[in-house]
Write an enzyme that holds these catalytic residues in place. Sequence first.
Site, mmCIF file in Angstrom:
data_model
loop_
_atom_site.group_PDB
_atom_site.id
_atom_site.type_symbol
_atom_site.label_atom_id
_atom_site.label_comp_id
_atom_site.label_asym_id
_atom_site.label_seq_id
_atom_site.Cartn_x
_atom_site.Cartn_y
_atom_site.Cartn_z
ATOM 1 N N ARG A 18 0.873 -1.177 0.000
ATOM 2 C CA ARG A 18 0.000 0.000 0.000
ATOM 3 C C ARG A 18 0.903 1.217 0.000
ATOM 4 O O ARG A 18 1.600 1.503 0.972
ATOM 5 C CB ARG A 18 -0.882 -0.013 1.248
ATOM 6 C CG ARG A 18 -1.785 1.205 1.407
ATOM 7 C CD ARG A 18 -2.951 1.129 0.455
ATOM 8 N NE ARG A 18 -3.998 2.069 0.841
ATOM 9 C CZ ARG A 18 -4.479 3.028 0.052
ATOM 10 N NH1 ARG A 18 -3.979 3.189 -1.162
ATOM 11 N NH2 ARG A 18 -5.456 3.799 0.461
ATOM 12 N N GLY A 19 0.937 1.931 -1.120
ATOM 13 C CA GLY A 19 1.936 2.959 -1.340
ATOM 14 C C GLY A 19 2.013 4.031 -0.287
ATOM 15 O O GLY A 19 3.102 4.377 0.179
ATOM 16 N N ARG A 23 5.822 3.501 0.903
ATOM 17 C CA ARG A 23 6.671 3.729 -0.265
ATOM 18 C C ARG A 23 7.989 4.411 0.082
ATOM 19 O O ARG A 23 9.043 4.042 -0.441
ATOM 20 C CB ARG A 23 5.925 4.565 -1.309
ATOM 21 C CG ARG A 23 6.735 4.785 -2.580
ATOM 22 C CD ARG A 23 5.939 5.562 -3.621
ATOM 23 N NE ARG A 23 4.747 4.844 -4.017
ATOM 24 C CZ ARG A 23 4.733 3.862 -4.920
ATOM 25 N NH1 ARG A 23 5.866 3.469 -5.469
ATOM 26 N NH2 ARG A 23 3.611 3.258 -5.228
ATOM 27 N N GLY A 51 -8.259 4.788 -12.240
ATOM 28 C CA GLY A 51 -9.504 4.182 -12.653
ATOM 29 C C GLY A 51 -9.905 3.007 -11.769
ATOM 30 O O GLY A 51 -9.311 2.734 -10.730
ATOM 31 N N GLU A 85 -4.161 -7.193 -6.906
ATOM 32 C CA GLU A 85 -2.796 -7.705 -7.016
ATOM 33 C C GLU A 85 -2.655 -8.997 -6.237
ATOM 34 O O GLU A 85 -2.098 -9.990 -6.721
ATOM 35 C CB GLU A 85 -1.795 -6.686 -6.449
ATOM 36 C CG GLU A 85 -1.448 -5.561 -7.367
ATOM 37 C CD GLU A 85 -0.404 -4.637 -6.740
ATOM 38 O OE1 GLU A 85 -0.171 -3.570 -7.310
ATOM 39 O OE2 GLU A 85 0.164 -4.990 -5.693
#
Length: 518
Positions: A18-19, A23, A51, A85
């Site tokens: 989860r960025g 990150r 999107g 993912e």
Amino acid sequence: MASSSKLEKIYDVFLSFRGVDLRNNFIGHLYQALHRIGIYTFRDSEELKKGDQISPVLMKAIEESCIAIIVFSENYASSRWCLEELAKIIECKEQKNLIVLPVFYKVDPKEVRGGRKSYQRALAKHKSKFGKDSEKVKRWKEALFDAGNLSGWHLNDGDESELVQEIVEKVSTYLAQTSLHVAKHPVGIDSRVVKLKSMLNLEFDDGVLMVGIWGQGGIGKTSLAKALYNVIFRKFEGSCFLENVRETSEGTKSLITLQEILLNDILLPQQRLEVSNVDRGIQLIQRRLGRKKVLLILDDVDDLRQLNTLAGGKWFGNGSRIIITTRDKHLLTCHRIDQDRVYEVEALDDSQARDLLTKHAFQTHQIRTDLVDSALNYAKGFPLALEVLGSLLCGTTEDVWESTLMKLSRIPDKKINNVLKVSYDGLDENEKEIFLHIACFFNGRTREYTKKVLDSCDLLTVVRFDTLIKRSLIRFELGILKVHNLIQAMGKDIVNQECRDDPGRRRLCYKSHSVGTT
């Protein structure tokens, strides 16, 4: 199942996270640590997550990766892209042998697999948006449960740098185990791998399972074993493919060499392990590998001593799989491998044989159908013979095809003969006599007739027939003795070579007997 002829993976590692949570800290440090030692890592960027649908680029990257590292943080499940993912990663784990390594970053694995706390709240929101009976949400929940049950790392307040180093070492170990080259044209292999894989019961980790791959020389046992290895080796903590055991193990020192290769390939130690003698090697294998889930393939075994030196029954950890290729079925029986765990490799069918010959022989122009049929009839589905023939005939004209096939009908190809003759060389003198008689005179005769004539020559046949069958030199079909035409040609060539200058001295007694009726 992934095809044995598939393209190589592009990425070593795919990072799923989860960025906004990670990150710029943990993920950044992990990515740089992997990058520094040359591990090619896919780390997605936020622009790929625009999107409602996950980017096809991400899906393709997962499929093209060897390893997926999933970093479960507090807000991981709140992202539908992360869950997509994850679902794709679990799918590739089952279907494409993707290695999945979870990191539970300041969350409990129970939260992930049980949908508790932040994960429970996230799933509730997804159900509210997509409907509680949504197949999408069900798939996400199942993927979370499966991933939460995988072995990985759990970090609360520990040293992140130590965890990063642990992960890098684990990934490096996995990537050090590389796939094997199977064959230039692996025709007819994938369907056989599926059958063999089902015999291995890979979903069960109780005890150690041994499987035998049995067949004639040149039938494709080694190629099949390599293809199987490529499909399953990443499911194990360590793996080793010991090729040409028969050739390598001549002499005690060479058995030591094989033990050293086995230990070093599986353990991948920083400093190479050395074995001083065979008995010490056995003790080292038992002590160092006794708790490891390993894959070991012993290729071309012809002596029980090799098995007793390299693969005892309880030397390896639960879930280990030992696969043995051999021409001698009796060896497998002596090593207590159940008959339903022995896979007999048969010749290629007509369509597969034609396909393999075509791939090796035809590059510039087509050849008359009758010549192709003659070549196929000569090879009788033997991959080795088809490969040799294809190499001999590649790019040649039709008159060369005719000349080559005519020559082979009289004089066997040396490369093919040398491979087949290994089975003959392992026989005792009485067994050799019986085989040569069969090759010259009894192919297509009944078992009773053959036994009667050979017994009259003082050749003991009952036990010897069984030995020749187990060595893949002869077979019986509905009581009729059958010898592959290449093996028959090899036997006749041995007789011709023995007394080239004096054919009258050939030792075959059957010439003095009338053929009679069968």
